[in-house]
Design a protein around this motif. Structure first.
Motif, PDB file in Angstrom:
ATOM      1  N   HIS A 193      32.074  28.283  29.174  1.00 20.70           N
ATOM      2  CA  HIS A 193      31.185  29.375  29.565  1.00 20.70           C
ATOM      3  C   HIS A 193      30.672  30.049  28.297  1.00 20.70           C
ATOM      4  O   HIS A 193      31.461  30.442  27.428  1.00 20.70           O
TER       5      HIS A 193
ATOM      6  N   THR B 121      28.975  39.622  41.239  1.00 19.89           N
ATOM      7  CA  THR B 121      29.677  39.465  42.518  1.00 19.89           C
ATOM      8  C   THR B 121      29.832  40.781  43.271  1.00 19.89           C
ATOM      9  O   THR B 121      30.082  40.790  44.478  1.00 19.89           O
TER      10      THR B 121
ATOM     11  N   HIS C 122      30.623  39.021  35.552  1.00 23.34           N
ATOM     12  CA  HIS C 122      30.980  38.441  36.856  1.00 23.34           C
ATOM     13  C   HIS C 122      31.385  39.516  37.856  1.00 23.34           C
ATOM     14  O   HIS C 122      31.218  39.336  39.072  1.00 23.34           O
TER      15      HIS C 122
ATOM     16  N   ILE D 283      23.590  32.691  34.747  1.00 23.21           N
ATOM     17  CA  ILE D 283      25.016  33.001  34.647  1.00 23.21           C
ATOM     18  C   ILE D 283      25.791  31.905  35.369  1.00 23.21           C
ATOM     19  O   ILE D 283      25.575  31.650  36.559  1.00 23.21           O
TER      20      ILE D 283
ATOM     21  N   ILE E 149      33.484  32.056  38.738  1.00 20.39           N
ATOM     22  CA  ILE E 149      34.481  32.368  39.761  1.00 20.39           C
ATOM     23  C   ILE E 149      34.678  31.171  40.687  1.00 20.39           C
ATOM     24  O   ILE E 149      35.810  30.788  41.009  1.00 20.39           O
TER      25      ILE E 149
END
Length: 443
Positions: A273, A328, A324, A285, A289
């Motif tokens: 990443h 999310t 993240h 992105i 997850i």
């Protein structure tokens, strides 16, 4: 044999239990760790050690592992900003890289090593050209590196030269400098390596029993192009060609379908990443997850200083922990400890150095850093891990030890001439890009 004791410090081991020791010590014998644990009474006799480092007020961590970068591209820092990836590559970076010589790569690599050591990185995984010059610089720096000769198959003659050079480089540098350098095979990407060329690279991987390092699914354009050319995503395409029959470190993996994630998981492909670079280039992105939920090993990389624009792994740790949560809407995802694992223990897994680096554990290589906790921005003290991820700065890292050797102490690099490196790097960069040397740069 040199024997070093580091004592009176917090220790974040990142071992299998993520053990944290509040008042501990580490003993280094030669290039390995021989003890990690609580401070032992009666073991403080200085005559038993070459050095005793009192690390009171500091935390000891495994050195950061930058799992994907292109070190010599520090020479292009600030040269091509605010551009999409393909424009950035085709209009700016590739034309400048065509002018590169070995000496440029040598000084660019040394500049990267300076920056990485000063920000706590002890190992990096790199793909580039002029690897003889890169390896020489890595050897001088004292760092640990996994190197891949970047392979592009768009022109038959250059493709053949790349494979020939790779063969020689493996013979010259794999396990060089007492094992501090290891080699991988480095196909650049599916969009620069036609299937017949990738098959030749796969044959080399089989011949030498070495892993592969490749860019995959970095942009939407790459995925759509792959579907048009081959009727499948880059991940599906690589599986069909047999690339995943071998250990693979896949950089980026931003645009993945659920089927792609299942393929990566089933084939035990490790993913790097690169949040800073992907954000800056507008690539997107990565679905980290979902990858983690599927059991994929995910580590962290900076990518190059030409697209980031720094090599600060602590910044990547913080970005990964934050973005993240944002995308999310869940503040519990990718907690601080997991983000740090991605820069240490998971980094070692990602570049197939598990069991050697990435933890503070008996028998592991002595690659570690000391971070000063006695700073205003780290006060008051509540949670060690959260402080490191959300509040610490890379400039808080004061001491770096690699392979049992102190390469930085009190922010002073021991075996590299910072002023000389910066002078030559600026000189080389100015020639390559037509830039203007900074005032005050001196030899």
């Amino acid at each position: 044999m040199v024997k070093i004791k580091i004592t009176n410090c917090h220790i974040h081991t990142f071992n299998e239990e993520n053990q944290v020791i509040d008042s501990g010590e580490i003993v280094i014998e030669g290039d390995v760790i021989s003890y990690v644990g609580e401070v032992r009474d009666g073991e403080n006799d200085k005559k038993d050690f070459s050095r005793v480092i009192d690390a009171r007020g500091k935390v000891c961590l495994p050195g950061f592992i930058n799992s994907h970068t292109h070190a010599p591209m520090t020479l292009f820092r600030g040269f091509a900003d605010d551009l999409p990836l393909m424009t950035w590559l085709e209009d700016k970076i590739w034309p400048a890289e065509d002018k590169l010589q070995g000496e440029d790569v040598y000084w660019g690599t040394l500049l990267s090593c300076l920056e990485m050591i000063k920000s706590g990185t002890t190992t990096f995984n790199d793909m580039y050209f002029f690897l003889d010059d890169m390896a020489k610089a890595v050897g001088e720096s004292g760092m640990r590196a996994v190197l891949s000769r970047g392979l592009i198959g768009l022109e038959e003659r250059k493709a053949a030269v790349g494979l020939e050079e790779t063969e020689k480089l493996i013979g010259s540098w794999h396990n060089a400098f007492d094992g501090r350098i290891k080699m991988m095979l480095g196909p650049h990407a599916p969009y620069t390596c036609p299937p017949e060329f990738l098959i030749k690279i796969i044959e080399k991987a089989e011949q030498h029993k070495l892993p592969l390092h490749i860019h995959l699914a970095e942009t939407k354009f790459e995925v759509e192009q792959s579907k048009q050319l081959y009727g499948m995503t880059p991940i599906e395409h690589m599986e069909k060609l047999g690339l995943f029959n071998y250990p693979v470190t896949a950089a980026h993996c931003v645009h993945l379908s659920p089927g792609d994630i299942e393929i990566l998981s089933r084939n035990k492909v490790t993913v790097v990443h690169n949040p800073g670079s992907n954000l800056k280039l507008g690539s997107g992105i990565a679905p980290v997850i979902q990858l983690l939920e599927a059991g994929v090993t995910v580590s962290l990389g900076t990518d190059s200083a030409a697209s980031n624009n720094n090599l600060d792994m602590l910044e990547e740790v913080r970005l990964a922990a934050l973005i993240h949560k944002g995308v999310t809407g869940d503040p519990t995802v990718l907690p601080a400890c997991k983000a740090l694992e991605m820069a240490t223990r998971e980094g070692a897994k990602s570049i197939f150095c598990e069991g050697e680096i990435g933890m503070l554990k008996t028998g592991y290589k002595a690659d570690l850093i000391l971070l000063n906790l006695e700073k205003p921005h780290l006060c008051p003290f509540h949670d060690l891990t959260a402080h490191i991820v959300y509040a610490a700065q890379s400039s808080d890292i004061e001491t770096v030890i690699i392979d049992g050797k102190v390469v930085m102490e009190n922010r002073e690099i021991k075996n590299l001439d910072q002023e000389k490196i910066m002078y030559h790097a600026q000189k080389m960069a100015s020639i390559l890009t037509g830039g203007i040397p900074c005032e005050g740069a001196s030899n």
